[in-house]
Design an enzyme around this catalytic site. Structure first.
Site, PDB file in Angstrom:
ATOM      1  N   CYS B  35       0.074 -13.591  56.555  1.00 50.97           N
ATOM      2  CA  CYS B  35       0.233 -13.006  54.968  1.00 50.97           C
ATOM      3  C   CYS B  35       1.525 -12.639  54.583  1.00 50.97           C
ATOM      4  CB  CYS B  35      -0.951 -11.786  55.163  1.00 50.97           C
ATOM      5  SG  CYS B  35      -2.517 -11.875  55.375  1.00 50.97           S
ATOM      6  N   CYS B 104       1.962  -3.582  49.497  1.00 50.27           N
ATOM      7  CA  CYS B 104       3.297  -3.197  50.297  1.00 50.27           C
ATOM      8  C   CYS B 104       2.947  -1.593  50.537  1.00 50.27           C
ATOM      9  CB  CYS B 104       4.691  -3.401  49.886  1.00 50.27           C
ATOM     10  SG  CYS B 104       4.959  -5.160  49.968  1.00 50.27           S
TER      11      CYS B 104
END
Lengths: 395, 147
Positions: B35, B104
């Site tokens: 990813c 994130c």
């Protein structure tokens, strides 16, 4: 040091092109469709530019349609041939997995409209072969559309041979030549091309302008309706300054092209040699069959966006196929198409330039990329695992 | 670059607490290389206080900045307080992240929780399992992100 190494994204407007454009903003501002002298003067400039770009690719002026750029030209080329095919019951189109999205997304739409699309696999070296095309052509194939040079990795396709296959099988052949025209010699007759898309800003012309070449006899469908401009095939008042600028830029780009190609190739080779010194990295795309000024590497253990940001801090403008730079979740479809796994595709870097790149700048690029890759690897748990043998190197 | 706030760029350019801790009391790793982001957090815990924390991150600018900020926010704090760190708090401390980068901050929150879970497991400390019901910090999980 400031180094712009993203010419494949866009180039600066050339001085010659800029100078050629200037009078058409304030002095010769007539509408080419107007009967009066101001309009007719603009019309003459328009046709001079048409003659110039036609000559640069070995076409007839009447085979050139000015568009807003490469994307529009791609859309119009594909839609036009699809419409011609549909009339004859031919609704199969062949392309490749690593085309520009202007082609891929247009094909996706056509699929929804009942067309069948075959996307050819791309070899690990970033090249599609004429044999693949020959095998894929069917009775109901109306169009083959394959890019001249890939925008991300710079590999050149065997366009002339693919064109020959299409001629033999009587299938129209379109090529997105946005990354090729002005960088390598392109001649639609020699290269057996029926339709070709070009964008002005990739060779120091202005943005927002391009053209579509369509061989005489190919009936174009309109993408934009509403006027008699461009023989009724592309409505809207012509952007004369941009058209004039693009023509001037293309003429200049093709002047002494082989000498320029030799200069740029030498710089590129030095860059490839320098970046190849970084362990567990790899050049993407064939070493030989590529445009002179595009270099693309994958570096294992790091992610491309952080690489770009740190290079930007060093004054370097570059590009990456990392998912994080695009806002999508998947890394570049081009890198995946040539068989790079996701893990590695995230760590890609594209540097693209022309003869104006100094040798000093090339050395600066090499040193900077080395520094940044090593800095990022030092904080990467992936790199730690690779070094500890807990994870296997891919590159 | 205007993509990120000054705070994000500061933590990206000068990340705090980068590195590893030998004999860490808790280690957590989330994300996956496929990813494009992996975060690894190392904790040193003494008397229920996080006395030291280090991180390693493979990922984009906001992933590195989020890890850096998260480590700053929990260093010197009691375990119970670190456990309540949210992605929202990390994002706010960074003066915001672009929408497509919010995952994130989620990774940062989950990396810390994961390291704490490792500490709980190693020391047979009971914890609220509900805290770990959320997705295993996969980058494909964008929904449920609190802004």
């Amino acid at each position: 040091m400031k180094v712009y190494a993203d010419n494949a994204a866009t180039t600066s407007l050339g001085e010659v092109a800029f100078a050629a454009m200037k009078p058409y903003f304030t002095e010769v501002y007539g509408n080419p469709s107007s009967l009066h002298s101001a309009g007719q003067e603009a019309k003459e400039a328009l046709e001079r530019a048409r003659n110039a770009v036609a000559q640069e690719i070995g076409a007839l002026p009447s085979e050139i349609t000015f568009t807003s750029g490469g994307s529009e030209a791609d859309n119009q080329a594909i839609r036009s041939v699809a419409a011609l095919g549909a009339k004859k019951g031919k609704k199969h189109i062949i392309s490749t997995k690593f085309e520009h999205h202007a082609v891929l997304h247009t094909l996706e739409k056509l699929e929804k409209e009942g067309f069948e699309v075959t996307l050819l696999d791309v070899h690990e070296n970033g090249i599609v072969t004429p044999e693949q095309v020959a095998e894929a052509i069917r009775e109901d194939t109306c169009l083959v559309t394959i890019m001249y040079a890939n925008n991300e990795i710079g590999t050149l396709q065997p366009i002339r041979e693919i064109g020959a296959v299409c001629r033999e099988k009587k299938v129209y052949f379109h090529t997105d030549a946005v990354q090729a025209v002005g960088h390598v010699p392109v001649n639609v007759k020699d290269d057996n091309i029926d339709l070709l898309s070009v964008s002005g800003h990739k060779f120091h012309g202005p943005k927002g302008i391009g053209f579509l070449y369509a061989k005489r006899g190919i009936l174009l469908s309109n993408v934009i309706e509403g006027g008699a401009q461009e023989r009724g095939k592309r409505a809207g008042t012509e952007n004369i300054p941009a058209i004039v600028g693009m023509a001037a830029a293309l003429t200049e780009a093709n002047t002494n092209l082989s000498e320029k190609m030799a200069i740029v190739s030498k710089k590129r080779d030095r860059l490839i040699a320098g970046l190849s010194e970084i362990p567990h990295g790899a050049l993407n795309g064939d070493r030989e069959h590529r445009v002179p000024g595009t270099v693309n590497f994958c570096f294992e253990g790091i992610e491309g966006e952080s690489l770009l940001l740190l290079l930007d801090d060093k004054g370097i403008c570059a590009s990456s196929g990392s998912a994080c730079t695009s806002g999508s979740l998947d890394p570049s479809h081009v890198l995946l198409a040539i068989g790079r796994p996701h893990e590695v595709a995230h760590g890609s870097l594209r540097l693209s330039f022309d003869e104006n790149m100094s040798d000093e700048a090339i050395e600066y690029l090499i040193e900077s990329v080395k520094d940044v890759v090593s800095y990022l690897r030092n904080m990467s748990p992936v790199w730690r695992d690779l070094q500890a043998g807990k994870r296997e190197y891919i590159l | 670059m205007a993509l990120y706030s000054e705070k994000v760029m500061d933590h990206f350019r000068n990340p705090r607490n980068v590195g590893t801790i030998e004999n860490a009391d808790g280690i957590g790793e989330v994300g996956n290389a496929k990813c494009g982001d992996i975060m690894k957090i190392y904790l040193k815990i003494d008397n229920d206080i996080i006395t030291d924390v280090k991180f390693e991150t493979f990922g984009c600018g906001s992933a590195i900045a989020s890890s850096s900020m998260a480590t700053v926010m929990i260093k010197g704090k009691p375990v119970s307080e670190a456990l309540t760190l949210t992605n929202k708090a990390v994002t706010e401390a960074l003066d915001g992240l672009p929408a497509h980068k919010l995952h994130c901050s989620v990774l940062a929150e989950e990396a810390i929780k994961s390291a704490l879970k490792d500490y709980f497991d190693k020391n047979n400390i009971p914890y609220d399992a509900a805290l770990y019901e959320k997705c295993d910090a996969c980058c494909h999980e964008h929904e449920g992100v609190t802004e």
